[in-house]
Design an enzyme around this catalytic site. Structure first.
Site, PDB file in Angstrom:
ATOM      1  N   SER A 108      36.364 -17.725 -25.133  1.00 37.95           N
ATOM      2  CA  SER A 108      36.377 -19.156 -24.555  1.00 37.95           C
ATOM      3  C   SER A 108      36.324 -20.038 -25.485  1.00 37.95           C
ATOM      4  O   SER A 108      37.402 -21.158 -25.296  1.00 37.95           O
ATOM      5  CB  SER A 108      35.088 -19.407 -23.802  1.00 37.95           C
ATOM      6  OG  SER A 108      33.670 -19.499 -24.612  1.00 37.95           O
ATOM      7  N   ASN A 109      35.995 -19.975 -26.816  1.00 36.65           N
ATOM      8  CA  ASN A 109      36.100 -20.927 -27.917  1.00 36.65           C
ATOM      9  C   ASN A 109      37.894 -20.852 -28.234  1.00 36.65           C
ATOM     10  O   ASN A 109      38.313 -21.949 -28.577  1.00 36.65           O
ATOM     11  CB  ASN A 109      35.446 -20.627 -29.019  1.00 36.65           C
ATOM     12  CG  ASN A 109      34.150 -21.287 -29.113  1.00 36.65           C
ATOM     13  OD1 ASN A 109      33.888 -22.478 -28.782  1.00 36.65           O
ATOM     14  ND2 ASN A 109      32.816 -20.493 -28.986  1.00 36.65           N
TER      15      ASN A 109
ATOM     16  N   HIS B 140      28.664 -21.072 -35.296  1.00 38.63           N
ATOM     17  CA  HIS B 140      27.560 -20.357 -35.241  1.00 38.63           C
ATOM     18  C   HIS B 140      26.587 -21.013 -34.012  1.00 38.63           C
ATOM     19  O   HIS B 140      26.356 -22.143 -34.121  1.00 38.63           O
ATOM     20  CB  HIS B 140      26.841 -20.063 -36.380  1.00 38.63           C
ATOM     21  CG  HIS B 140      25.518 -19.369 -36.271  1.00 38.63           C
ATOM     22  ND1 HIS B 140      25.950 -17.835 -36.470  1.00 38.63           N
ATOM     23  CD2 HIS B 140      24.205 -19.336 -36.187  1.00 38.63           C
ATOM     24  CE1 HIS B 140      24.857 -17.187 -36.516  1.00 38.63           C
ATOM     25  NE2 HIS B 140      23.653 -18.232 -35.962  1.00 38.63           N
TER      26      HIS B 140
HETATM   27  C1  GRF Z   1      29.940 -18.317 -29.594  1.00 40.65           C
HETATM   28  O1  GRF Z   1      28.711 -18.477 -29.100  1.00 40.65           O
HETATM   29  C2  GRF Z   1      29.862 -18.303 -30.815  1.00 40.65           C
HETATM   30  O2  GRF Z   1      29.157 -19.233 -31.480  1.00 40.65           O
HETATM   31  C3  GRF Z   1      29.747 -16.985 -31.286  1.00 40.65           C
HETATM   32  O3  GRF Z   1      29.986 -15.995 -30.318  1.00 40.65           O
HETATM   33  C4  GRF Z   1      30.099 -16.765 -29.023  1.00 40.65           C
HETATM   34  C5  GRF Z   1      31.716 -16.518 -28.815  1.00 40.65           C
HETATM   35  O4  GRF Z   1      31.775 -16.907 -27.686  1.00 40.65           O
HETATM   36  N1  GRF Z   1      29.935 -16.743 -32.702  1.00 40.65           N
HETATM   37  P1  GRF Z   1      33.397 -16.775 -27.086  1.00 40.65           P
HETATM   38  O5  GRF Z   1      34.042 -15.515 -27.425  1.00 40.65           O
HETATM   39  O6  GRF Z   1      34.109 -18.067 -27.653  1.00 40.65           O
HETATM   40  O7  GRF Z   1      33.265 -17.026 -25.618  1.00 40.65           O
END
Ligand code: GRF
Length: 199
Positions: A20-21, A111
């Protein structure tokens, strides 16, 4: 449409999970003149970045942990795509020292806690949020930082706090933190790169 006359900065986004990020970064930089997501790298063929790459026509490479360790494989790949900065968006493998040396102060990580709390080896995903819940802390949040040789210890660029109330489960904390990650990660990267590159 990006102008070919303007200097372009190319990002490689590394992700292991849902992505999602990575999705937010992709849509954010799609509309920015100088900065482009040019490559996705993952250690997990099921990662969300595999479909994201197809959707946005961005190349995706699935790397084994071993491939990541070998500079003879990954270095030419990053060169082929003219990669200037690396972005770790939920990437669960440790970045090898050879990449940290090639990209000094040019690797970003997000993080899901207020580092230095709840960082380090083994502290990822739900483990972080469960630790926060069990601690009784009244706040958590996310941290954007540069990556160095030690897990979660590089220079902090940004933190967003969220309140944690007693009725919140670890999942509720995760949801609230992820929402903030989506808001801050891309703008922090953009501002760092613009300052550094004079864009
Ligand atoms: C996020 O909470 C990031 O901080 C952590 O893993 C998660 C990843 O989420 N390192 P996504 O894959 O971006 O949905």
């Amino acid at each position: 449409m990006k102008s070919e006359n303007i200097k372009q900065i190319h990002l490689a986004v590394f992700a292991s999970g849902g992505g999602s990020n990575a999705r937010v970064l992709t849509t954010f930089f799609e509309n920015r003149a100088n900065i482009t997501v040019s490559l996705f790298l993952t250690n997990n063929p099921q990662s969300g970045v595999v479909t994201l790459g197809k959707e946005y026509n961005i190349p995706v490479r699935v790397l084994s942990g071993k491939t990541l360790e070998e500079s003879s494989v990954i270095a030419p790949l990053l060169k082929e795509f003219c990669i200037d900065y690396l972005v770790l968006a939920g990437f669960l493998k440790k970045i090898p020292d050879h990449l940290i040396k090639t990209y000094p102060d040019k690797i970003f990580n997000i993080h899901p806690s207020l580092l230095p709390k709840y960082g380090g080896k083994g502290m990822y995903g739900h483990f972080v949020h469960e630790a926060v819940k069990n601690s009784g802390d009244d706040r958590s949040g996310c941290t954007v930082h540069l990556v160095n040789e030690e897990y979660d210890k590089g220079r902090i660029l940004h933190q967003t706090e969220i309140p944690v109330t007693a009725d919140m489960s670890a999942e509720d904390i995760a949801t609230a933190v992820l929402k903030e990650e989506h808001l801050c990660f891309a703008p922090v990267i953009e501002s760092y790169i613009r300052n550094r590159e004079g864009l």
